[in-house]
Design a protein around this motif. Sequence first.
Motif, PDB file in Angstrom:
ATOM      1  N   ASP A 161       0.720  -1.203   0.047  1.00 28.64           N
ATOM      2  CA  ASP A 161      -0.050  -0.146   0.045  1.00 28.64           C
ATOM      3  C   ASP A 161       0.977   1.372   0.036  1.00 28.64           C
ATOM      4  OD1 ASP A 161      -2.264  -1.807   0.247  1.00 28.64           O
ATOM      5  OD2 ASP A 161      -2.299  -1.481   2.568  1.00 28.64           O
ATOM      6  N   VAL A 162       1.940   1.117   0.801  1.00 39.49           N
ATOM      7  CA  VAL A 162       2.796   2.255   0.667  1.00 39.49           C
ATOM      8  C   VAL A 162       3.534   2.539  -0.501  1.00 39.49           C
ATOM      9  CG1 VAL A 162       4.884   3.217   2.073  1.00 39.49           C
ATOM     10  CG2 VAL A 162       3.306   2.072   3.311  1.00 39.49           C
ATOM     11  N   VAL A 163       3.892   1.753  -1.172  1.00 40.50           N
ATOM     12  CA  VAL A 163       4.440   1.559  -2.424  1.00 40.50           C
ATOM     13  C   VAL A 163       3.659   2.200  -3.408  1.00 40.50           C
ATOM     14  CG1 VAL A 163       5.796   0.488  -4.262  1.00 40.50           C
ATOM     15  CG2 VAL A 163       6.220  -0.065  -1.980  1.00 40.50           C
ATOM     16  N   ALA A 164       2.426   1.796  -3.370  1.00 40.13           N
ATOM     17  CA  ALA A 164       1.355   2.274  -4.451  1.00 40.13           C
ATOM     18  C   ALA A 164       1.021   3.673  -4.028  1.00 40.13           C
ATOM     19  CB  ALA A 164       0.349   1.391  -4.272  1.00 40.13           C
ATOM     20  N   GLY A 165       1.041   4.084  -2.599  1.00 40.48           N
ATOM     21  CA  GLY A 165       0.738   5.408  -2.292  1.00 40.48           C
ATOM     22  C   GLY A 165       1.975   6.183  -2.848  1.00 40.48           C
ATOM     23  N   THR A 166       3.261   6.118  -2.869  1.00 41.09           N
ATOM     24  CA  THR A 166       4.452   6.640  -3.129  1.00 41.09           C
ATOM     25  C   THR A 166       4.229   6.852  -4.826  1.00 41.09           C
ATOM     26  OG1 THR A 166       5.635   5.749  -1.653  1.00 41.09           O
ATOM     27  CG2 THR A 166       6.906   6.709  -3.319  1.00 41.09           C
ATOM     28  N   VAL A 167       3.840   5.777  -5.528  1.00 44.91           N
ATOM     29  CA  VAL A 167       3.489   6.039  -7.042  1.00 44.91           C
ATOM     30  C   VAL A 167       2.498   6.946  -7.371  1.00 44.91           C
ATOM     31  CG1 VAL A 167       2.857   4.791  -9.122  1.00 44.91           C
ATOM     32  CG2 VAL A 167       4.616   3.762  -7.435  1.00 44.91           C
ATOM     33  N   LEU A 168       1.509   6.845  -6.589  1.00 42.34           N
ATOM     34  CA  LEU A 168       0.437   7.603  -6.790  1.00 42.34           C
ATOM     35  C   LEU A 168       0.720   9.311  -6.569  1.00 42.34           C
ATOM     36  CD1 LEU A 168      -2.614   8.569  -7.240  1.00 42.34           C
ATOM     37  CD2 LEU A 168      -2.998   7.803  -4.804  1.00 42.34           C
ATOM     38  N   ALA A 169       1.541   9.475  -5.308  1.00 40.23           N
ATOM     39  CA  ALA A 169       2.168  10.730  -5.165  1.00 40.23           C
ATOM     40  C   ALA A 169       2.955  11.221  -6.390  1.00 40.23           C
ATOM     41  CB  ALA A 169       3.010  10.831  -3.835  1.00 40.23           C
ATOM     42  N   VAL A 170       3.698  10.544  -6.827  1.00 39.48           N
ATOM     43  CA  VAL A 170       4.537  10.873  -8.093  1.00 39.48           C
ATOM     44  C   VAL A 170       3.746  11.210  -9.246  1.00 39.48           C
ATOM     45  CG1 VAL A 170       6.232  10.274  -9.665  1.00 39.48           C
ATOM     46  CG2 VAL A 170       6.665   9.743  -7.137  1.00 39.48           C
ATOM     47  N   VAL A 171       2.785  10.653  -9.381  1.00 35.27           N
ATOM     48  CA  VAL A 171       1.893  10.803 -10.625  1.00 35.27           C
ATOM     49  C   VAL A 171       1.216  12.130 -10.378  1.00 35.27           C
ATOM     50  CG1 VAL A 171      -0.013   9.973 -11.842  1.00 35.27           C
ATOM     51  CG2 VAL A 171       1.567   8.507 -11.388  1.00 35.27           C
ATOM     52  N   SER A 172       0.577  12.157  -9.236  1.00 31.78           N
ATOM     53  CA  SER A 172      -0.214  13.445  -8.754  1.00 31.78           C
ATOM     54  C   SER A 172       0.459  14.547  -8.946  1.00 31.78           C
ATOM     55  CB  SER A 172      -0.790  13.046  -7.378  1.00 31.78           C
ATOM     56  OG  SER A 172      -1.647  12.103  -7.440  1.00 31.78           O
ATOM     57  N   VAL A 173       1.663  14.754  -8.379  1.00 29.38           N
ATOM     58  CA  VAL A 173       2.559  15.874  -8.386  1.00 29.38           C
ATOM     59  C   VAL A 173       2.870  16.184 -10.155  1.00 29.38           C
ATOM     60  CG1 VAL A 173       4.856  16.805  -7.936  1.00 29.38           C
ATOM     61  CG2 VAL A 173       3.722  15.565  -6.177  1.00 29.38           C
ATOM     62  N   TYR A 174       3.129  15.068 -10.693  1.00 29.75           N
ATOM     63  CA  TYR A 174       3.441  15.263 -12.366  1.00 29.75           C
ATOM     64  C   TYR A 174       2.136  16.004 -12.926  1.00 29.75           C
ATOM     65  CZ  TYR A 174       3.983  14.402 -17.013  1.00 29.75           C
ATOM     66  OH  TYR A 174       4.018  14.700 -18.592  1.00 29.75           O
ATOM     67  N   ILE A 175       0.840  15.300 -12.412  1.00 29.26           N
ATOM     68  CA  ILE A 175      -0.439  16.182 -13.191  1.00 29.26           C
ATOM     69  C   ILE A 175      -0.381  17.628 -12.460  1.00 29.26           C
ATOM     70  CG2 ILE A 175      -2.811  16.083 -12.852  1.00 29.26           C
ATOM     71  CD1 ILE A 175      -2.849  13.036 -12.518  1.00 29.26           C
ATOM     72  N   GLY A 176      -0.084  17.866 -11.237  1.00 24.83           N
ATOM     73  CA  GLY A 176      -0.162  19.081 -10.794  1.00 24.83           C
ATOM     74  C   GLY A 176       0.738  20.123 -11.269  1.00 24.83           C
ATOM     75  N   ARG A 177       1.890  19.699 -11.543  1.00 22.37           N
ATOM     76  CA  ARG A 177       3.005  20.584 -12.225  1.00 22.37           C
ATOM     77  C   ARG A 177       2.745  20.787 -13.834  1.00 22.37           C
ATOM     78  NH1 ARG A 177       6.809  23.312  -9.310  1.00 22.37           N
ATOM     79  NH2 ARG A 177       8.449  22.808 -10.505  1.00 22.37           N
ATOM     80  N   ASN A 178       2.173  19.802 -14.320  1.00 26.11           N
ATOM     81  CA  ASN A 178       1.996  19.876 -15.927  1.00 26.11           C
ATOM     82  C   ASN A 178       0.654  20.192 -16.496  1.00 26.11           C
ATOM     83  OD1 ASN A 178       5.023  18.981 -16.741  1.00 26.11           O
ATOM     84  ND2 ASN A 178       4.324  17.639 -15.464  1.00 26.11           N
ATOM     85  N   TYR A 179      -0.364  20.385 -15.728  1.00 29.20           N
ATOM     86  CA  TYR A 179      -1.703  20.470 -16.032  1.00 29.20           C
ATOM     87  C   TYR A 179      -2.250  21.576 -15.210  1.00 29.20           C
ATOM     88  CZ  TYR A 179      -0.901  16.158 -18.729  1.00 29.20           C
ATOM     89  OH  TYR A 179      -0.739  15.205 -19.578  1.00 29.20           O
ATOM     90  N   THR A 180      -3.412  22.075 -15.629  1.00 23.18           N
ATOM     91  CA  THR A 180      -4.262  23.058 -14.770  1.00 23.18           C
ATOM     92  C   THR A 180      -5.620  22.355 -15.056  1.00 23.18           C
ATOM     93  OG1 THR A 180      -4.731  24.561 -16.725  1.00 23.18           O
ATOM     94  CG2 THR A 180      -2.943  24.902 -15.528  1.00 23.18           C
ATOM     95  N   VAL A 181      -6.432  22.942 -14.229  1.00 24.64           N
ATOM     96  CA  VAL A 181      -7.935  22.547 -14.025  1.00 24.64           C
ATOM     97  C   VAL A 181      -8.693  23.103 -15.393  1.00 24.64           C
ATOM     98  CG1 VAL A 181     -10.066  22.792 -12.817  1.00 24.64           C
ATOM     99  CG2 VAL A 181      -7.937  22.382 -11.529  1.00 24.64           C
ATOM    100  N   ALA A 182      -8.197  24.276 -15.922  1.00 23.34           N
ATOM    101  CA  ALA A 182      -8.748  24.889 -16.939  1.00 23.34           C
ATOM    102  C   ALA A 182      -8.494  24.239 -18.182  1.00 23.34           C
ATOM    103  CB  ALA A 182      -8.685  26.501 -17.010  1.00 23.34           C
ATOM    104  N   GLY A 183      -7.085  23.812 -18.196  1.00 24.53           N
ATOM    105  CA  GLY A 183      -6.661  23.008 -19.335  1.00 24.53           C
ATOM    106  C   GLY A 183      -7.447  21.768 -19.327  1.00 24.53           C
ATOM    107  N   ILE A 184      -7.485  21.011 -18.361  1.00 24.04           N
ATOM    108  CA  ILE A 184      -7.843  19.557 -18.252  1.00 24.04           C
ATOM    109  C   ILE A 184      -9.739  19.702 -18.778  1.00 24.04           C
ATOM    110  CG2 ILE A 184      -8.901  17.676 -16.772  1.00 24.04           C
ATOM    111  CD1 ILE A 184      -6.342  18.322 -15.025  1.00 24.04           C
ATOM    112  N   LEU A 185     -10.398  20.718 -18.409  1.00 25.92           N
ATOM    113  CA  LEU A 185     -11.695  20.924 -18.788  1.00 25.92           C
ATOM    114  C   LEU A 185     -11.856  21.252 -20.102  1.00 25.92           C
ATOM    115  CD1 LEU A 185     -13.128  23.019 -15.543  1.00 25.92           C
ATOM    116  CD2 LEU A 185     -13.404  20.606 -16.167  1.00 25.92           C
ATOM    117  N   HIS A 186     -11.066  22.175 -20.559  1.00 23.97           N
ATOM    118  CA  HIS A 186     -10.952  22.376 -21.991  1.00 23.97           C
ATOM    119  C   HIS A 186     -10.494  21.299 -22.968  1.00 23.97           C
ATOM    120  CE1 HIS A 186     -10.461  25.116 -25.580  1.00 23.97           C
ATOM    121  NE2 HIS A 186      -9.369  24.479 -25.901  1.00 23.97           N
ATOM    122  N   GLY A 187      -9.598  20.398 -22.448  1.00 21.98           N
ATOM    123  CA  GLY A 187      -9.478  19.190 -23.146  1.00 21.98           C
ATOM    124  C   GLY A 187     -10.506  18.010 -23.331  1.00 21.98           C
ATOM    125  N   VAL A 188     -11.227  17.844 -22.227  1.00 17.20           N
ATOM    126  CA  VAL A 188     -12.473  17.274 -21.921  1.00 17.20           C
ATOM    127  C   VAL A 188     -13.511  17.653 -22.907  1.00 17.20           C
ATOM    128  CG1 VAL A 188     -14.507  16.573 -20.668  1.00 17.20           C
ATOM    129  CG2 VAL A 188     -11.972  16.320 -19.626  1.00 17.20           C
TER     130      VAL A 188
END
Length: 291
Positions: free
Chosen positions: A247-274
């Motif tokens: 669970d801890v390993v999976a949580g660490t991977v989720l953190a890396v993915v989430s930070v990548y999303i946070g650093r490279n995307y915006t909510v407005a950009g995601i909504l626009h893409g959808v």
Amino acid sequence: MALVTVALELVLVVTTMLVTASLVVVGPRRIATALSEFRWRLEVCLLPLAALAAVLFVRWATVDVTVRLEQRVIGYNLTPHLFEIERIVFPENPVAVLQSFQSPELTSFFVFVYIYGYAFLLLFPFVAYFSLDRMEELSTLLLSYTANYGIGLGCYILFMAFGPSNLAPDFFERLLYDAFPQAAFLTYQVNQPTNVFPSLHTSLSVTVFLLAWLTRDEYPVWVPIAGVLAGSVLLSTMYLGIHWFSDVVAGTVLAVVSVYIGRNYTVAGILHGVRDYVDARLSRDGQPDSK
């Protein structure tokens, strides 16, 4: 009444920690400036803040539905597989190893970290990044948290997993509830016994540390504090018998993915893409068949 007492104690302790850290790490001058410019700072972050609030509301409002989906429709029980993987990989289960070092002092420390330290770790970045001259880091934090909770909720619906102390209470001790029974009043309000894969305590703590590292030029003192707290939270989840090492390993991977999303995307950009994707699909479906 017991829940109110525990909640008030949590608020008091965490508030004290937040005030102290804000004065030491952020500084009175930065805080005063941020408060005087409160309106525009809030307006800039309104969209990612709304996205996080929406995900948290959905998570809270659909607890019963999620449990039914997880247990009766979709949920796949990962628990035997997690236990078997750790049995194969490790000569002795990591949770059992950590619990073999237990002492009253160590248990008290990890209980404090798991409850109070974790809450402080999640909340302090709001103060720190809100006090910066630009709101990009706060927007990144909000979107990273949103990704953590959103992806985590999806995993909890798809995968049912019981923690070590719930699966085998005779082998793994329930140190959190043995040492601090009042914790049950809090944890049962926000979580379910089957929501352990991935560990959101881990993912959110690692997220905070990664963002602390990325903003180390602004708050160099915060990096070691976040690192020690995040590492302690990771260990506490296993020491207290709540999460598997997997669970801890999976949580660490989720953190890396989430930070990548946070650093490279915006909510407005995601909504626009959808919106563009939906428009494209509707346009394609509305075209007459060439045959």
